[in-house]
Write a protein that holds these residues in place. Structure first.
Motif, PDB file in Angstrom:
ATOM      1  N   PRO A  69       0.818  -1.213   0.000  1.00 48.33           N
ATOM      2  CA  PRO A  69       0.000   0.000   0.000  1.00 48.33           C
ATOM      3  C   PRO A  69       0.855   1.268   0.000  1.00 48.33           C
ATOM      4  O   PRO A  69       0.529   2.244  -0.663  1.00 48.33           O
ATOM      5  N   HIS A  70       1.970   1.237   0.749  1.00 44.44           N
ATOM      6  CA  HIS A  70       2.878   2.377   0.870  1.00 44.44           C
ATOM      7  C   HIS A  70       4.314   1.896   0.650  1.00 44.44           C
ATOM      8  O   HIS A  70       4.571   0.687   0.661  1.00 44.44           O
ATOM      9  N   PRO A  71       5.265   2.812   0.504  1.00 42.51           N
ATOM     10  CA  PRO A  71       6.634   2.402   0.188  1.00 42.51           C
ATOM     11  C   PRO A  71       7.342   1.513   1.204  1.00 42.51           C
ATOM     12  O   PRO A  71       8.366   0.927   0.850  1.00 42.51           O
ATOM     13  N   ASP A  72       6.867   1.395   2.438  1.00 40.83           N
ATOM     14  CA  ASP A  72       7.584   0.560   3.411  1.00 40.83           C
ATOM     15  C   ASP A  72       6.812  -0.670   3.875  1.00 40.83           C
ATOM     16  O   ASP A  72       7.303  -1.446   4.696  1.00 40.83           O
ATOM     17  N   ASP A  73       5.617  -0.886   3.367  1.00 40.27           N
ATOM     18  CA  ASP A  73       4.768  -1.946   3.912  1.00 40.27           C
ATOM     19  C   ASP A  73       5.235  -3.349   3.575  1.00 40.27           C
ATOM     20  O   ASP A  73       5.123  -4.271   4.397  1.00 40.27           O
ATOM     21  N   ILE A  74       5.753  -3.543   2.369  1.00 41.26           N
ATOM     22  CA  ILE A  74       6.242  -4.883   2.020  1.00 41.26           C
ATOM     23  C   ILE A  74       7.379  -5.280   2.947  1.00 41.26           C
ATOM     24  O   ILE A  74       7.439  -6.422   3.440  1.00 41.26           O
ATOM     25  N   GLU A 125      12.542   7.205  -3.645  1.00 42.36           N
ATOM     26  CA  GLU A 125      13.970   6.905  -3.602  1.00 42.36           C
ATOM     27  C   GLU A 125      14.272   5.888  -2.497  1.00 42.36           C
ATOM     28  O   GLU A 125      15.078   4.963  -2.696  1.00 42.36           O
ATOM     29  N   GLU A 126      13.654   6.066  -1.352  1.00 42.44           N
ATOM     30  CA  GLU A 126      13.877   5.146  -0.233  1.00 42.44           C
ATOM     31  C   GLU A 126      13.421   3.739  -0.592  1.00 42.44           C
ATOM     32  O   GLU A 126      14.087   2.749  -0.244  1.00 42.44           O
ATOM     33  N   ALA A 127      12.297   3.635  -1.293  1.00 47.07           N
ATOM     34  CA  ALA A 127      11.795   2.324  -1.702  1.00 47.07           C
ATOM     35  C   ALA A 127      12.780   1.636  -2.643  1.00 47.07           C
ATOM     36  O   ALA A 127      12.977   0.414  -2.569  1.00 47.07           O
ATOM     37  N   GLY A 128      13.410   2.408  -3.510  1.00 50.33           N
ATOM     38  CA  GLY A 128      14.391   1.834  -4.422  1.00 50.33           C
ATOM     39  C   GLY A 128      15.597   1.280  -3.687  1.00 50.33           C
ATOM     40  O   GLY A 128      16.074   0.184  -3.986  1.00 50.33           O
ATOM     41  N   ALA A 129      16.090   2.050  -2.705  1.00 45.29           N
ATOM     42  CA  ALA A 129      17.239   1.591  -1.923  1.00 45.29           C
ATOM     43  C   ALA A 129      16.896   0.346  -1.117  1.00 45.29           C
ATOM     44  O   ALA A 129      17.689  -0.592  -1.007  1.00 45.29           O
ATOM     45  N   GLY A 171      17.554  -7.407  -2.428  1.00 48.38           N
ATOM     46  CA  GLY A 171      17.865  -8.220  -3.597  1.00 48.38           C
ATOM     47  C   GLY A 171      16.787  -8.207  -4.655  1.00 48.38           C
ATOM     48  O   GLY A 171      16.802  -9.032  -5.575  1.00 48.38           O
ATOM     49  N   VAL A 172      15.852  -7.253  -4.548  1.00 46.70           N
ATOM     50  CA  VAL A 172      14.752  -7.161  -5.509  1.00 46.70           C
ATOM     51  C   VAL A 172      15.060  -6.031  -6.485  1.00 46.70           C
ATOM     52  O   VAL A 172      15.216  -4.876  -6.079  1.00 46.70           O
ATOM     53  N   HIS A 173      15.113  -6.346  -7.767  1.00 44.18           N
ATOM     54  CA  HIS A 173      15.525  -5.367  -8.775  1.00 44.18           C
ATOM     55  C   HIS A 173      14.389  -4.983  -9.723  1.00 44.18           C
ATOM     56  O   HIS A 173      14.600  -4.185 -10.636  1.00 44.18           O
ATOM     57  N   ASP A 174      13.214  -5.561  -9.511  1.00 44.12           N
ATOM     58  CA  ASP A 174      12.034  -5.189 -10.295  1.00 44.12           C
ATOM     59  C   ASP A 174      11.085  -4.452  -9.354  1.00 44.12           C
ATOM     60  O   ASP A 174      10.323  -5.067  -8.610  1.00 44.12           O
ATOM     61  N   LEU A 175      11.175  -3.142  -9.358  1.00 38.09           N
ATOM     62  CA  LEU A 175      10.369  -2.285  -8.472  1.00 38.09           C
ATOM     63  C   LEU A 175       9.496  -1.395  -9.336  1.00 38.09           C
ATOM     64  O   LEU A 175      10.001  -0.669 -10.202  1.00 38.09           O
ATOM     65  N   TYR A 229      15.191   0.501   8.519  1.00 39.75           N
ATOM     66  CA  TYR A 229      15.835   1.586   9.259  1.00 39.75           C
ATOM     67  C   TYR A 229      16.973   2.268   8.493  1.00 39.75           C
ATOM     68  O   TYR A 229      17.232   3.448   8.689  1.00 39.75           O
ATOM     69  N   ASP A 230      17.663   1.541   7.628  1.00 42.75           N
ATOM     70  CA  ASP A 230      18.735   2.166   6.855  1.00 42.75           C
ATOM     71  C   ASP A 230      18.208   2.864   5.602  1.00 42.75           C
ATOM     72  O   ASP A 230      18.867   3.772   5.073  1.00 42.75           O
ATOM     73  N   CYS A 231      17.041   2.449   5.137  1.00 44.20           N
ATOM     74  CA  CYS A 231      16.528   2.975   3.868  1.00 44.20           C
ATOM     75  C   CYS A 231      15.327   3.903   4.022  1.00 44.20           C
ATOM     76  O   CYS A 231      15.279   4.954   3.390  1.00 44.20           O
ATOM     77  N   HIS A 232      14.368   3.541   4.848  1.00 43.50           N
ATOM     78  CA  HIS A 232      13.157   4.352   5.003  1.00 43.50           C
ATOM     79  C   HIS A 232      13.311   5.323   6.171  1.00 43.50           C
ATOM     80  O   HIS A 232      12.520   5.345   7.115  1.00 43.50           O
ATOM     81  N   LYS A 233      14.323   6.159   6.073  1.00 41.64           N
ATOM     82  CA  LYS A 233      14.644   7.052   7.195  1.00 41.64           C
ATOM     83  C   LYS A 233      13.620   8.167   7.394  1.00 41.64           C
ATOM     84  O   LYS A 233      13.504   8.718   8.489  1.00 41.64           O
TER      85      LYS A 233
END
Length: 253
Positions: free
Chosen positions: A28-33, A81-85, A91-95, A201-205
């Motif tokens: 639903p949002h960039p950090d939920d998965i 950008e955070e979701a991409g990082a 290890g997921v490259h299809d975003l 924590y390192d990506c979705h700051k």
């Protein structure tokens, strides 16, 4: 356990979640998965599975932990950008991203159509989404994405319905709900919990500036599911195969 449910367990067993090749995770949002199934996604990617993340809204309203003044389009761009990082770390490259605004400011039917398009394009064996049947869940985006996921998963393999939408059918074999209160399948994730936490924590700051109670919860949940499934450390899902998706109310217990 009812007699009907007992017979169905043997006559129509649930699919083995890790036995497939292609997995579409809906967030639903960039950090939920990451919060709901990040360890499982990382494990599948490491095993050479084809994993795709589809983020359905832009997360522009975030949380009250976002830096002061960081709102609207600016926050949405940062969260992308955070979701991409984060996906890369797992290890997921299809975003992929849909263009819907956070907070339910869209037509749920348009969301369902967009998810159907993604399913037709990626052709997953399994669709994963937050469980819309959790009685305590109140967030519009979580409910809408979960509801759309189960509707699309049910008709994705039907040529007539998909062609009626102008889409090609997709061979969806299973639906797996994360953030569920009734897991019936557990994935052993020993060795992946810290990577999951780093993806948060390192990506979705913008949402998690420091390690907090979410870390405690995820560790507790992993231990709880691990104990319940004799797997040490695990994530839980409510899985439905094609047989269970229609006219079998016992599959929902």
């Amino acid at each position: 356990m009812s007699l009907t449910k007992l017979v169905l367990r043997f006559a129509a067993p649930l699919p083995k979640l890790e036995s497939f090749q292609r997995y579409l995770f809906l967030g639903p949002h960039p950090d939920d998965i990451e919060i709901g199934a990040g360890a499982t996604a990382a494990k599948l990617a490491d095993k050479g599975k084809d994993v795709c993340f589809l983020v359905c809204t832009d997360g522009r309203f975030g949380t009250d932990r976002a830096p002061a003044g960081l709102t609207g389009d600016t926050l949405a761009a940062l969260r992308r950008e955070e979701a991409g990082a984060s996906a890369s770390l797992l290890g997921v490259h299809d975003l992929r991203f849909l263009s819907f605004r956070d907070g339910g400011f869209y037509d749920a039917r348009e969301l369902q159509r967009a998810i159907a398009e993604a399913v037709s394009s990626f052709r997953p064996d399994v669709v994963l989404a937050p469980d819309p049947c959790v009685t305590s869940e109140c967030h519009t985006d979580h409910l809408n994405v979960g509801e759309a996921a189960r509707r699309v998963a049910c008709f994705a393999s039907n040529p007539g319905i998909m062609e009626g939408l102008g889409l090609s059918p997709a061979p969806v074999q299973a639906l797996a709900f994360y953030m569920t209160a009734k897991p019936n399948c557990f994935v052993k994730t020993s060795g992946y919990l810290e990577r999951q936490l780093r993806s948060i924590y390192d990506c979705h700051k913008s949402q998690f500036p420091a390690r907090d109670s979410v870390e405690v919860y995820l560790k507790l949940r992993a231990a709880d599911f691990g104990i319940r499934s004799f797997r040490g450390c695990a994530e839980g899902f409510r899985v439905l195969g094609r047989t269970q998706m229609h006219c079998l109310p016992e599959a929902g217990d």
